[in-house]
Design an enzyme around this catalytic site. Sequence first.
Site, mmCIF file in Angstrom:
data_model
loop_
_atom_site.group_PDB
_atom_site.id
_atom_site.type_symbol
_atom_site.label_atom_id
_atom_site.label_comp_id
_atom_site.label_asym_id
_atom_site.label_seq_id
_atom_site.Cartn_x
_atom_site.Cartn_y
_atom_site.Cartn_z
ATOM 1 N N ARG A 1 0.804 -1.225 0.000
ATOM 2 C CA ARG A 1 0.000 0.000 0.000
ATOM 3 C C ARG A 1 0.834 1.270 0.000
ATOM 4 O O ARG A 1 0.322 2.333 -0.368
ATOM 5 C CB ARG A 1 -1.017 -0.051 1.134
ATOM 6 N N GLU B 1 3.533 -10.128 14.828
ATOM 7 C CA GLU B 1 2.868 -10.664 16.013
ATOM 8 C C GLU B 1 3.007 -12.184 16.073
ATOM 9 O O GLU B 1 3.246 -12.760 17.126
ATOM 10 C CB GLU B 1 1.384 -10.265 15.992
#
Length: 197
Positions: free
Chosen positions: A72, A109
Amino acid sequence: MFAGENGLQGDPRLKAISEAIRVIPHFPKPGIMFQDITTLLLDHKAFKDTVDIFVDRYRDMDISVVAGVEARGFMFGPSIALAIGAKFIPLRKPKKLPGKVISESYVLEYGTDCLEMHVGAVQPGERALVIDDLVATGGTLSAAIRLLERVGAEVVECACVIGLPEVKGQCRLNGRPLYILVEPRQLTSASVYSDQS
């Protein structure tokens, strides 16, 4: 630093940019409120205002490299680079660039990921801006900074369209300034209605 707290207080463009970002609940997994910038790209004025705010900020900072984080960051980086007279460098996921690359791994994560850049794309001493759509923990942007600094670039700042509220006090990444346009929108009954239309 958030744009609304630094010279753009009350700027109606920031509200329009925020409202142009669609919220998708429970994507890509339960509990995530995904900030979908594809709807921002569909809104010509909000998209242009996003680029213009970044261009106004970086036009006179002597930046020669705009590095966009896959994928993005690629949507905003080239327009900013063209407008300020800089080159655009894509920072890609592994095995996407055809030439010789250098890599920088970072922790997610759950697991790890990696950014790559073509060898020779950035020269020592060049002043760089790193651009992405959203900053959460800062792990990806920190990896981008390390990658650019390994080849001798000076990272002037990182810039994101959206920043999570918990990074509000974190105005720096790896010692580099962080500039954010808007906070994520929360899902409201109005946005539920517009998402279904």
